[in-house]
Scaffold this motif. Structure first.
Motif, short mmCIF file in Angstrom:
data_model
loop_
_atom_site.label_atom_id
_atom_site.label_comp_id
_atom_site.label_asym_id
_atom_site.label_seq_id
_atom_site.Cartn_x
_atom_site.Cartn_y
_atom_site.Cartn_z
N LEU A 1 -7.53 -2.27 -2.65
CA LEU A 1 -7.93 -1.78 -4.25
C LEU A 1 -9.14 -1.22 -4.38
O LEU A 1 -9.08 -0.53 -5.53
N ARG B 1 0.85 -1.27 -0.06
CA ARG B 1 -0.03 0.07 -0.20
C ARG B 1 0.89 1.14 -0.03
O ARG B 1 0.47 2.21 -0.74
N ARG C 1 0.16 3.35 -9.40
CA ARG C 1 -1.08 2.38 -9.85
C ARG C 1 -1.35 2.04 -10.92
O ARG C 1 -1.64 0.78 -11.43
N TRP D 1 -8.72 2.38 -5.35
CA TRP D 1 -7.99 2.79 -6.66
C TRP D 1 -8.99 3.44 -7.49
O TRP D 1 -10.01 2.97 -7.69
N LEU E 1 -5.23 -10.06 -11.50
CA LEU E 1 -4.89 -10.35 -10.22
C LEU E 1 -5.05 -11.96 -9.81
O LEU E 1 -6.18 -12.60 -10.25
#
Length: 422
Positions: free
Chosen positions: A122, A66, A75, A125, A132
């Protein structure tokens, strides 16, 4: 160096990643690409486009993850994330022993916490594409299996059955533990922008068709928390691709009153058992013979209490593989269920009804019994601009009369239906 544009740097950096032919033993190994990030901030940003695009990290390192991706710029570079959830360690003497109730509970808690914490992170974001892969492991696992990745998934959940973190248990516990953990973790609030979801469950379906896990749900299928969680995701998020593979514990809960407004591609590889242990297929047990006779077990009793004397020893509950094979329905091989029954008809009916409500559906592939048994039913439907139809393939020795109501719904949704036996 700072005079170079980002576009030019992105052309140069791939050459820095290549390893030159080592023709001389005295040649020094090339520098790692990350070392070039110290040249300047401009180089750092360009290097991160490569070094941060694919990562393998662990739930114990989530805080660091994070912090690294606190910047929106970073990101956007992440495209593939392999996230491994850390399960509790076992002592060396416990690795090949029966899983105790408290060990099982600790695994479930760790799995749920690791998954929920990641999804929570997530969810903050900005909307972007991300592949993933989720796996689990314990520090005491002797090895880690490698599973093939799908081409372009947004989420793939693999559950590995290793010697330590998924120790032998009765089949009824295996059928419920993983789905329960997944259903509590797949919370809609954590995945508001989910567009593509692939979940692969690797679980052993009993080869002995006389096996009965004895887990009937009186509220069936209302107690199917996993499929209800998937349904909630498909109803509230912009989910366009949904693949549920392996041996998916399907039930009508996924389709009842479902609209799936954005779903275009649906693939399901269904298990022969429901989530509560009932069989979708029927048949004649006398039509086949067991592959071999099982030896009579010395003791069929098994306590699940931590106070049991065998659970207070590091060695007393050591795994007897033969005994476990019988208890889990894998011995003897007695596969006589070749005819989809009323439970199967009800499932397919709910699916056919839901197809008519899926406004964006372009392709549906449903199969049951094709992975480990030669008694497969495959339903493939497509609805495109210039072509539509439905094909039912009956594989091996399977026998199934498609109900008239199901045929009518398919014809209403996609037009022509063909049924072939292979």
């Amino acid at each position: 160096m700072d005079s170079l544009s980002q576009e030019l740097l992105l052309l140069i950096i791939p050459y820095l990643r290549e390893t030159p032919p080592n023709t001389l033993q005295s040649c020094k190994p090339p520098l790692k690409i990350a070392s070039y990030a110290t040249i300047s901030r401009q180089w750092q940003h360009a290097i991160e486009r490569f070094t941060l695009s694919t990562l393998h990290t662990y739930s114990s390192d989530l805080l660091t993850f994070r912090q690294v991706f606190a910047l929106p710029r970073r990101r956007k570079t992440l495209r593939r994330l392999h996230y491994e959830i850390d399960l509790p360690a076992y002592s060396a003497n416990r690795i090949a022993c029966f899983e105790r109730r408290r060990e099982s509970k600790a695994n479930e808690i760790a799995f749920h916490r690791g998954l929920a914490d990641l999804f929570h992170a997530l969810s903050k974001w900005d909307k972007q594409g991300l592949e993933l892969t989720l796996t689990t492991s314990s520090p005491t696992d002797p090895s880690h299996l490698t599973w093939p990745k799908p081409k372009n998934p947004a989420l793939q959940i693999e559950h590995r059955h290793g010697p330590s973190h998924a120790k032998p248990r009765r089949k009824e516990q295996q059928l419920t533990k993983v789905p329960k953990a997944l259903s509590t973790a797949l919370d809609v609030q954590y995945l508001p922008h989910l567009q593509s979801l692939t979940i692969h469950l690797d679980q052993s379906i009993p080869r002995n068709h006389n096996f009965k896990p004895h887990l009937p749900d009186p509220s069936y299928p209302a107690g199917d928390t996993l499929n209800l969680a998937i349904k909630a995701l498909a109803e509230t998020s912009p989910l366009s691709h949904l693949h549920l593979t392996g041996d998916w514990p399907i039930s009508p809960a996924l389709f009842t009153d479902a609209t799936f407004p954005h779903l275009r591609d649906l693939k399901i590889e269904a298990a022969l058992l429901t989530y509560d242990g009932r069989w979708y297929y029927d048949g004649d047990p006398s039509a086949t013979e067991p592959c071999y006779e099982s030896r009579r077990l010395e003791s069929e009793s098994e306590s699940d209490s931590d106070s049991n004397s065998s659970f207070n020893s590091e060695y007393a509950d050591y795994v007897n593989e033969r005994r476990e094979a019988v208890l889990n329905g894998n011995e003897p091989w007695y596969m006589w269920r070749k005819e989809p029954g009323g439970l199967f008809d009800g499932l397919v009916l709910r699916m056919a009804e839901a197809m008519g409500r899926m406004a964006c559906l372009q392709k549906l592939v449903f199969s049951m019994g094709t992975e480990y048994f030669d008694y497969g039913v495959v339903v493939e439907a497509w609805k495109e601009v210039v072509d539509a139809g439905c094909e039912v393939r009956l594989m091996g020795e399977v026998k199934w009369e498609v109900p008239d109501g199901v045929l009518a719904l398919w014809r209403e949704s996609v037009g022509e239906v063909s049924i072939e036996a292979y």
